[in-house]
Scaffold this active site. Structure first.
Site, PDB file in Angstrom:
ATOM      1  N   ASP A 213       0.863  -1.177   0.000  1.00 19.19           N
ATOM      2  CA  ASP A 213       0.000   0.000   0.000  1.00 19.19           C
ATOM      3  C   ASP A 213       0.904   1.233   0.000  1.00 19.19           C
ATOM      4  O   ASP A 213       1.458   1.615   1.024  1.00 19.19           O
ATOM      5  CB  ASP A 213      -0.898  -0.041   1.241  1.00 19.19           C
ATOM      6  CG  ASP A 213      -1.675   1.248   1.435  1.00 19.19           C
ATOM      7  OD1 ASP A 213      -1.584   2.149   0.591  1.00 19.19           O
ATOM      8  OD2 ASP A 213      -2.376   1.348   2.464  1.00 19.19           O
ATOM      9  N   GLN A 216       0.908   6.474   1.056  1.00 21.50           N
ATOM     10  CA  GLN A 216       1.677   7.538   1.705  1.00 21.50           C
ATOM     11  C   GLN A 216       3.134   7.574   1.251  1.00 21.50           C
ATOM     12  O   GLN A 216       3.881   8.466   1.667  1.00 21.50           O
ATOM     13  CB  GLN A 216       1.633   7.380   3.237  1.00 21.50           C
ATOM     14  CG  GLN A 216       0.251   7.539   3.840  1.00 21.50           C
ATOM     15  CD  GLN A 216      -0.318   8.951   3.684  1.00 21.50           C
ATOM     16  OE1 GLN A 216       0.422   9.919   3.466  1.00 21.50           O
ATOM     17  NE2 GLN A 216      -1.620   9.077   3.801  1.00 21.50           N
ATOM     18  N   LYS A 239      -3.194  12.133  -3.266  1.00 16.82           N
ATOM     19  CA  LYS A 239      -2.147  12.365  -2.264  1.00 16.82           C
ATOM     20  C   LYS A 239      -0.824  12.769  -2.925  1.00 16.82           C
ATOM     21  O   LYS A 239       0.131  13.123  -2.263  1.00 16.82           O
ATOM     22  CB  LYS A 239      -1.956  11.118  -1.404  1.00 16.82           C
ATOM     23  CG  LYS A 239      -3.219  10.794  -0.586  1.00 16.82           C
ATOM     24  CD  LYS A 239      -2.975   9.762   0.464  1.00 16.82           C
ATOM     25  CE  LYS A 239      -4.247   9.091   0.911  1.00 16.82           C
ATOM     26  NZ  LYS A 239      -4.921   9.790   1.996  1.00 16.82           N
ATOM     27  N   CYS A 377      -8.119   6.690  10.417  1.00 17.10           N
ATOM     28  CA  CYS A 377      -8.444   5.403   9.777  1.00 17.10           C
ATOM     29  C   CYS A 377      -7.405   4.345  10.120  1.00 17.10           C
ATOM     30  O   CYS A 377      -7.043   3.515   9.262  1.00 17.10           O
ATOM     31  CB  CYS A 377      -8.583   5.535   8.264  1.00 17.10           C
ATOM     32  SG  CYS A 377      -9.870   6.655   7.774  1.00 17.10           S
TER      33      CYS A 377
HETATM   34  N1  PMP Z   1      -3.537   3.568   2.732  1.00 15.28           N
HETATM   35  C1  PMP Z   1      -2.967   4.575   3.384  1.00 15.28           C
HETATM   36  C2  PMP Z   1      -1.662   4.344   4.080  1.00 15.28           C
HETATM   37  C3  PMP Z   1      -3.586   5.830   3.406  1.00 15.28           C
HETATM   38  O1  PMP Z   1      -3.020   6.839   4.056  1.00 15.28           O
HETATM   39  C4  PMP Z   1      -4.805   6.010   2.728  1.00 15.28           C
HETATM   40  C5  PMP Z   1      -5.532   7.349   2.735  1.00 15.28           C
HETATM   41  N2  PMP Z   1      -5.522   7.997   3.957  1.00 15.28           N
HETATM   42  C6  PMP Z   1      -5.353   4.927   2.058  1.00 15.28           C
HETATM   43  C7  PMP Z   1      -4.686   3.728   2.065  1.00 15.28           C
HETATM   44  C8  PMP Z   1      -6.643   5.034   1.316  1.00 15.28           C
HETATM   45  O2  PMP Z   1      -6.529   5.934   0.271  1.00 15.28           O
HETATM   46  P1  PMP Z   1      -7.832   6.442  -0.513  1.00 15.28           P
HETATM   47  O3  PMP Z   1      -8.778   6.934   0.533  1.00 15.28           O
HETATM   48  O4  PMP Z   1      -7.316   7.521  -1.381  1.00 15.28           O
HETATM   49  O5  PMP Z   1      -8.358   5.275  -1.250  1.00 15.28           O
END
Ligand code: PMP
Length: 419
Positions: A213, A216, A239, A377
């Site tokens: 993932d 970030q 991002k 989250c």
């Molecule tokens: N993984 C990480 C580490 C994140 O920081 C985020 C967004 N905060 C996501 C996944 C999910 O990204 P998105 O909401 O753009 O799908």
């Protein structure tokens, strides 16, 4: 300062013209509650530079047609721009082929796609999926859903109190029944950079495929999926200074080929009859329906933008601000920094004794300072540190030393109010 000139990171940082960079971001010119905006919520989403805004507007003003189906000029222009965006994303990630890039809404959708296709195909009753304790909910819940459906087990590799992965615990969870390991490249709640290359190597030594993932990581680090040997790598455009609603899934071609389609609909097929549908080749097999064409065009502009500025130089600038912020905030009485990994970037997560993080964020907002308060989250991370929430300042390439100072002073103001 002769010695710092020998240091490439210091040299890159010194060369960073943040004033010029800021001129590219119209949103940064505004005032909020009568104060110049200090935008420090970049891990949630970043502001957009002019080229992104201009390219998207130009698409809607001149080139708006649907892709892969219209023979007319506008449709052809749209198709060409969309596929150029795919090529740009391929280059950005260092992928071997544009066919390995699937456009999706973002990291969340990419992970769900893999869970529901690759995951459903490969994970069965009694199997295991491995994640870590510092994952964002979007890299937890899709695997939980899959494990529940299949009667599989979700293993979690724990972190220590600095916010670092405990290596031996990770290794111990790579079992013969582990069908997939999924982990963040960089934690959104703590800023920890995981040793993903070593993690992938260790997983592959046991024939376990890996999803990284990169939500970030992509805004801060030069990523090369082939060097990492990641099987899947995901990120979100918004991002990385791009638009919302667009992101990418990288998958090794042989894996994408083997995976069943995810959503059914237009564009993901070669032919349809009531008796039988033949699916399109990758990556189109995974892109049912009209996609976010303007989003892909904006994403390309964003990736062009950061690549022209140079992610290494941007990273050095952000690293300098992180060190400054860590020192300045760390010296404030009553402030506890959450997450002090040795390899860390972009995030200052903290609590203030006796003050709820939501109050901190509200009072900072009154001073024009945008930060995030909450569990980010990543509730398991909050649980680890036994806090319900933190206040998080997160950095981007346009932030300044003055903004770090404004944040520190803002926090002092908040503390005065609560004295
Ligand atoms: N993984 C990480 C580490 C994140 O920081 C985020 C967004 N905060 C996501 C996944 C999910 O990204 P998105 O909401 O753009 O799908």
């Amino acid at each position: 300062m002769a010695s710092s000139l020998l240091n490439p990171a210091a040299r890159a940082q010194a060369a960073w013209d943040v004033t010029a960079v800021r001129r590219d971001f119209p949103a940064l010119e505004q005032t909020v509650h009568g104060h110049p905006l200090v935008y420090l919520d970049n891990a949630a989403t970043t502001q957009k530079p002019r080229p992104v805004l201009e390219k998207m507007l130009a698409f809607y003003q001149q080139d708006c047609g649907n892709i892969h189906r219209s023979i007319h000029q506008l449709g052809e222009r749209a198709t060409e721009a969309y596929e150029k965006a795919r090529l740009r994303t391929q280059a950005f990630l260092g992928a071997g082929s544009a066919h390995e890039i699937v456009f999706v809404r973002g990291a969340t959708e990419a992970i769900n796609l893999v869970a529901q296709t690759f995951g459903r195909q490969r994970v069965g009753a009694g199997d295991r999926v491995l994640i870590t304790e510092l994952e964002h909910h979007s890299n937890i819940v899709p695997w939980q859903m899959l494990c529940e459906e299949k009667g599989a087990h979700l293993d979690v590799a724990p972190i220590d109190d600095a916010g670092e992965l405990i290596w031996e615990e990770f290794i111990a969870r790579l079992t013969p029944r582990t069908r997939l390991a999924a982990f963040a490249h960089v934690s959104n709640a703590l800023g920890t950079v995981l040793p993903v290359r070593r993690m992938i190597e260790a997983a592959h030594a046991q024939n376990i495929p890996v999803l990284v993932d990169g939500a970030q990581a992509a805004p801060h680090l030069a990523v090369n999926v082939r060097e990492l040997d990641a099987d899947f790598y995901v990120f979100s455009g918004h991002k990385v200074y791009g638009p919302t609603g667009i992101g990418a899934l990288y998958g090794k071609r042989e894996l994408l080929e083997e995976m069943p389609p995810w959503q059914g609909g237009g564009d993901m097929i070669q032919s349809v009859s009531f008796a039988r549908t033949i699916y399109n080749r990758v990556p189109y097999k995974f892109e049912a329906g009209t996609p976010h064409i303007a989003g892909a065009i904006g994403l390309k502009a964003a990736l062009d933008y950061v690549s022209t500025l140079g992610l290494a130089a941007a990273g050095a600038h952000e690293d300098h601000l992180l060190r400054l912020g860590t020192e300045r905030l760390g010296a404030l009485p009553g402030l506890r920094l959450i997450g002090q990994a040795r390899e860390k970037l972009g995030v200052l997560s903290f609590t203030l004794a006796g003050i709820h993080p939501h109050d901190v964020a509200t009072l900072l907002d009154q001073q024009g300072i945008a930060v995030r308060a909450g569990h980010h989250c990543a509730q398991p991370v909050m649980e680890h540190f036994q806090v319900p929430a933190t206040t998080r300042a997160s950095l981007a390439l346009y932030n300044t030393e003055a903004e770090i100072e404004a944040l520190a002073r803002g926090i002092e103001q908040v503390q005065k109010i609560f004295q």
